[in-house]
Design a protein around this motif. Structure first.
Motif, PDB file in Angstrom:
ATOM      1  N   VAL A  38       3.639   6.626  -3.904  1.00  0.00           N
ATOM      2  CA  VAL A  38       2.603   6.626  -2.875  1.00  0.00           C
ATOM      3  C   VAL A  38       1.205   6.610  -3.491  1.00  0.00           C
ATOM      4  O   VAL A  38       0.336   5.832  -3.078  1.00  0.00           O
ATOM      5  CB  VAL A  38       2.767   7.850  -1.946  1.00  0.00           C
ATOM      6  CG1 VAL A  38       1.604   7.960  -0.976  1.00  0.00           C
ATOM      7  CG2 VAL A  38       4.075   7.771  -1.197  1.00  0.00           C
ATOM      8  N   THR A  40       0.067   5.751  -6.564  1.00  0.00           N
ATOM      9  CA  THR A  40      -0.350   4.600  -7.372  1.00  0.00           C
ATOM     10  C   THR A  40      -0.501   3.344  -6.539  1.00  0.00           C
ATOM     11  O   THR A  40      -1.213   2.429  -6.937  1.00  0.00           O
ATOM     12  CB  THR A  40       0.659   4.313  -8.505  1.00  0.00           C
ATOM     13  OG1 THR A  40       1.925   3.992  -7.935  1.00  0.00           O
ATOM     14  CG2 THR A  40       0.762   5.486  -9.453  1.00  0.00           C
ATOM     15  N   GLY A  41       0.168   3.269  -5.420  1.00  0.00           N
ATOM     16  CA  GLY A  41       0.101   2.074  -4.591  1.00  0.00           C
ATOM     17  C   GLY A  41       0.847   0.902  -5.194  1.00  0.00           C
ATOM     18  O   GLY A  41       0.620  -0.245  -4.795  1.00  0.00           O
ATOM     19  N   LEU A  43       3.933   0.123  -4.858  1.00  0.00           N
ATOM     20  CA  LEU A  43       4.736  -0.461  -3.789  1.00  0.00           C
ATOM     21  C   LEU A  43       4.033  -0.202  -2.463  1.00  0.00           C
ATOM     22  O   LEU A  43       3.472   0.873  -2.244  1.00  0.00           O
ATOM     23  CB  LEU A  43       6.133   0.162  -3.766  1.00  0.00           C
ATOM     24  CG  LEU A  43       6.975  -0.003  -5.035  1.00  0.00           C
ATOM     25  CD1 LEU A  43       8.264   0.771  -4.893  1.00  0.00           C
ATOM     26  CD2 LEU A  43       7.255  -1.456  -5.312  1.00  0.00           C
ATOM     27  N   THR A  44       4.074  -1.163  -1.583  1.00  0.00           N
ATOM     28  CA  THR A  44       3.425  -0.992  -0.285  1.00  0.00           C
ATOM     29  C   THR A  44       4.400  -1.345   0.829  1.00  0.00           C
ATOM     30  O   THR A  44       5.368  -2.077   0.619  1.00  0.00           O
ATOM     31  CB  THR A  44       2.180  -1.898  -0.170  1.00  0.00           C
ATOM     32  OG1 THR A  44       2.577  -3.256  -0.370  1.00  0.00           O
ATOM     33  CG2 THR A  44       1.122  -1.514  -1.187  1.00  0.00           C
ATOM     34  N   GLY A  45       4.124  -0.836   1.972  1.00  0.00           N
ATOM     35  CA  GLY A  45       4.891  -1.166   3.166  1.00  0.00           C
ATOM     36  C   GLY A  45       6.351  -0.810   3.086  1.00  0.00           C
ATOM     37  O   GLY A  45       6.732   0.312   2.724  1.00  0.00           O
ATOM     38  N   THR A  46       7.176  -1.776   3.407  1.00  0.00           N
ATOM     39  CA  THR A  46       8.620  -1.570   3.479  1.00  0.00           C
ATOM     40  C   THR A  46       9.208  -1.210   2.115  1.00  0.00           C
ATOM     41  O   THR A  46      10.125  -0.389   2.036  1.00  0.00           O
ATOM     42  CB  THR A  46       9.304  -2.837   4.024  1.00  0.00           C
ATOM     43  OG1 THR A  46       8.692  -3.200   5.263  1.00  0.00           O
ATOM     44  CG2 THR A  46      10.775  -2.608   4.253  1.00  0.00           C
ATOM     45  N   GLN A  47       8.675  -1.793   1.052  1.00  0.00           N
ATOM     46  CA  GLN A  47       9.188  -1.486  -0.288  1.00  0.00           C
ATOM     47  C   GLN A  47       8.983  -0.011  -0.614  1.00  0.00           C
ATOM     48  O   GLN A  47       9.875   0.629  -1.180  1.00  0.00           O
ATOM     49  CB  GLN A  47       8.486  -2.336  -1.334  1.00  0.00           C
ATOM     50  CG  GLN A  47       8.798  -3.805  -1.247  1.00  0.00           C
ATOM     51  CD  GLN A  47       7.966  -4.617  -2.228  1.00  0.00           C
ATOM     52  OE1 GLN A  47       6.929  -4.157  -2.706  1.00  0.00           O
ATOM     53  NE2 GLN A  47       8.418  -5.827  -2.521  1.00  0.00           N
ATOM     54  N   ALA A  48       7.831   0.524  -0.266  1.00  0.00           N
ATOM     55  CA  ALA A  48       7.554   1.935  -0.534  1.00  0.00           C
ATOM     56  C   ALA A  48       8.474   2.839   0.285  1.00  0.00           C
ATOM     57  O   ALA A  48       8.975   3.847  -0.227  1.00  0.00           O
ATOM     58  CB  ALA A  48       6.092   2.257  -0.233  1.00  0.00           C
TER      59      ALA A  48
END
Length: 111
Positions: A38, A40-41, A43-48
């Protein structure tokens, strides 16, 4: 009398200091990894969401093995069966709730 009362617990596996330490370290690593996803960003959206859910599932397994001492041995069969039933019930309730809420959203909010 006291030797008889302790004989029922002699077959149960109680954790050692080493197993608790391993479980604690793994739990801290998995928690830090979820926060890292979370913060580091990377991964975003659905991947996170999938990454955090996967890390959470692994952490549940770590807790069950290292802290609740559940395994496939014959002495743990009933505990494992009860745990599996609880998980199945939770999946049905949560999955059913999400399914109903999705259908409500699709049918009511589109008007």
């Amino acid at each position: 009398m006291s030797s008889h009362s302790h004989s029922s617990h002699s077959e149960e596996s109680h954790g050692s200091f080493g197993s608790y330490t391993i479980g604690f370290v793994l739990s801290v690593i998995l928690t830090a990894a979820a926060f890292g996803v979370v913060l580091t960003g990377a991964l975003t959206g659905t991947q996170a969401i999938y990454a955090i859910a996967g890390l959470g599932l692994v952490q549940i397994i770590v807790h069950v093995i290292f802290f609740l001492h559940m395994n496939g041995s014959s002495s743990q069969r009933w505990n494992l069966t009860a745990f599996a039933y609880t998980v199945l019930t939770a999946v049905i309730v949560i999955g059913g709730t999400l399914w109903v809420m999705h259908n409500v959203s699709m049918n009511m909010m589109s008007r």
